[in-house]
Design an enzyme around this catalytic site. Structure first.
Site, PDB file in Angstrom:
ATOM      1  N   ASP A 105       0.842  -1.196   0.000  1.00 25.65           N
ATOM      2  CA  ASP A 105       0.000   0.000   0.000  1.00 25.65           C
ATOM      3  C   ASP A 105       0.878   1.248   0.000  1.00 25.65           C
ATOM      4  O   ASP A 105       1.960   1.256   0.602  1.00 25.65           O
ATOM      5  CB  ASP A 105      -0.890  -0.025   1.251  1.00 25.65           C
ATOM      6  CG  ASP A 105      -2.087   0.894   1.115  1.00 25.65           C
ATOM      7  OD1 ASP A 105      -2.256   1.506   0.042  1.00 25.65           O
ATOM      8  OD2 ASP A 105      -2.858   1.001   2.085  1.00 25.65           O
ATOM      9  N   ARG A 127      -5.507  -2.559   8.020  1.00 20.83           N
ATOM     10  CA  ARG A 127      -6.731  -3.251   7.629  1.00 20.83           C
ATOM     11  C   ARG A 127      -6.362  -4.470   6.801  1.00 20.83           C
ATOM     12  O   ARG A 127      -5.273  -4.509   6.221  1.00 20.83           O
ATOM     13  CB  ARG A 127      -7.608  -2.397   6.692  1.00 20.83           C
ATOM     14  CG  ARG A 127      -7.955  -1.059   7.083  1.00 20.83           C
ATOM     15  CD  ARG A 127      -8.928  -0.504   6.032  1.00 20.83           C
ATOM     16  NE  ARG A 127      -8.217   0.191   4.970  1.00 20.83           N
ATOM     17  CZ  ARG A 127      -7.778   1.438   5.041  1.00 20.83           C
ATOM     18  NH1 ARG A 127      -7.972   2.125   6.140  1.00 20.83           N
ATOM     19  NH2 ARG A 127      -7.149   1.998   4.029  1.00 20.83           N
ATOM     20  N   LEU A 136      11.452 -20.141  -4.815  1.00 21.04           N
ATOM     21  CA  LEU A 136      10.414 -19.291  -4.215  1.00 21.04           C
ATOM     22  C   LEU A 136       9.112 -19.488  -4.969  1.00 21.04           C
ATOM     23  O   LEU A 136       9.082 -19.477  -6.196  1.00 21.04           O
ATOM     24  CB  LEU A 136      10.818 -17.808  -4.303  1.00 21.04           C
ATOM     25  CG  LEU A 136       9.789 -16.805  -3.765  1.00 21.04           C
ATOM     26  CD1 LEU A 136       9.635 -16.945  -2.246  1.00 21.04           C
ATOM     27  CD2 LEU A 136      10.177 -15.367  -4.113  1.00 21.04           C
ATOM     28  N   HIS A 186       2.898   3.389  -8.954  1.00 15.99           N
ATOM     29  CA  HIS A 186       2.791   1.930  -9.151  1.00 15.99           C
ATOM     30  C   HIS A 186       4.054   1.394  -9.833  1.00 15.99           C
ATOM     31  O   HIS A 186       4.530   0.306  -9.497  1.00 15.99           O
ATOM     32  CB  HIS A 186       1.556   1.579  -9.986  1.00 15.99           C
ATOM     33  CG  HIS A 186       0.255   1.919  -9.302  1.00 15.99           C
ATOM     34  ND1 HIS A 186      -0.032   1.521  -8.018  1.00 15.99           N
ATOM     35  CD2 HIS A 186      -0.841   2.622  -9.726  1.00 15.99           C
ATOM     36  CE1 HIS A 186      -1.243   1.972  -7.681  1.00 15.99           C
ATOM     37  NE2 HIS A 186      -1.740   2.636  -8.697  1.00 15.99           N
TER      38      HIS A 186
END
Ligand code: FPP
Length: 249
Positions: free
Chosen positions: A21, A188, A132, A38
């Site tokens: 975020d 959140r 991974l 972004h």
């Protein structure tokens, strides 16, 4: 269901979830566009994926596009889809070379065809990676995933915790989240991996996602290792029973 039962002492590889975020704010604070934020976020994704295996993280699930993100202005959504496609095309071979397997969770029926094609391509090219298990959540909603899994589990017989977990499993299998990280100061879940995070340890940082580094990931893992995970039991006391969750209809 699998989870890291010891936390503090276990060398069991971890499943870390990240709610990335703060890209928009990062861009705006620099006089850039949110889309440029972004783009900067992608560099942080790369840093974190490269740092993960060295921190005994074998599965990393990162929230790249929430089903709620369709509510954003079309230019931002289009920019994110293009960025995802570009990312898939650029990273496929480096990931394959580094042993990173990349898969995508979430709905594909609402994504642009070119995005789905890019996803399918990187999944095929990186399929044999074992260093991974990197999972990107795209058009992902935890509630939607749970509804779909509950329906599937119901049609296959008794609905239990295990059958629901099985129904939630994607091509990369099922793993509970051990450690859930969210950047940018928000605290959140935002509909991310609701079932999988039932026993997750939570770790929040004010760092905006594009500034997140492998060092900060190491701090989060260190904090996790110092937590005492009890799963409702008592430390040092063997559980007397492990009741299976089950509903009858
Ligand atoms: C939240 O920032 C971040 C997202 C909605 C998406 C995360 C996407 C990336 C890191 C880039 C794409 C990733 C890949 C792997 C191609 P925000 O826009 O909500 O920021 P804000 O809270 O500051 O507005």
């Amino acid at each position: 269901m699998q989870s890291n039962l010891q936390g503090k002492t276990s060398p069991t590889p971890l499943h870390v979830g990240i709610i990335m975020d703060g890209n928009g704010r990062w861009g705006e604070r620099r006089g850039l566009t949110r889309t440029e934020g972004h783009h900067a976020g992608v560099d942080a994704v790369r840093r974190v994926m490269m740092a993960a295996p060295g921190l005994n993280i074998d599965t990393l699930t990162m929230f790249a596009f929430s089903s709620d993100n369709w509510k954003r202005p079309k230019p931002e959504v289009d920019g994110m889809m293009k960025l995802i496609e570009h990312y898939m095309a650029m990273e496929a071979q480096p990931f394959a070379d580094a042993g990173v397997r990349l898969t995508v969770i979430g709905r594909r029926d609402r994504l642009p065809r070119s995005t789905v094609a890019a996803i399918e391509k990187i999944e095929a090219i990186t399929a044999s990676g074992t260093m991974l298990n990197a999972r990107l959540a795209i058009d992902y909603s935890g509630r939607h995933a749970l509804l779909a899994a509950a329906a599937r589990a119901f049609w296959n017989g008794p609905v239990t915790a295990d059958s629901l977990s099985q129904a939630l499993a994607t091509g990369s299998g099922y793993r509970d989240i051990d450690l859930l990280i969210r950047t940018s100061g928000e605290q959140r879940l935002s509909d991310f991996l609701l079932w999988e995070s039932a026993y997750a340890e939570l770790w929040f940082t004010r760092t905006l996602w594009p500034d997140f580094t492998g060092e900060e990931l190491a701090d989060a893992v260190q904090a996790f290792r110092n937590r005492n995970r009890r799963f409702g039991g008592l430390p040092g006391v063997a559980p007397s029973a492990a009741p299976q969750l089950q509903v009858t209809t």
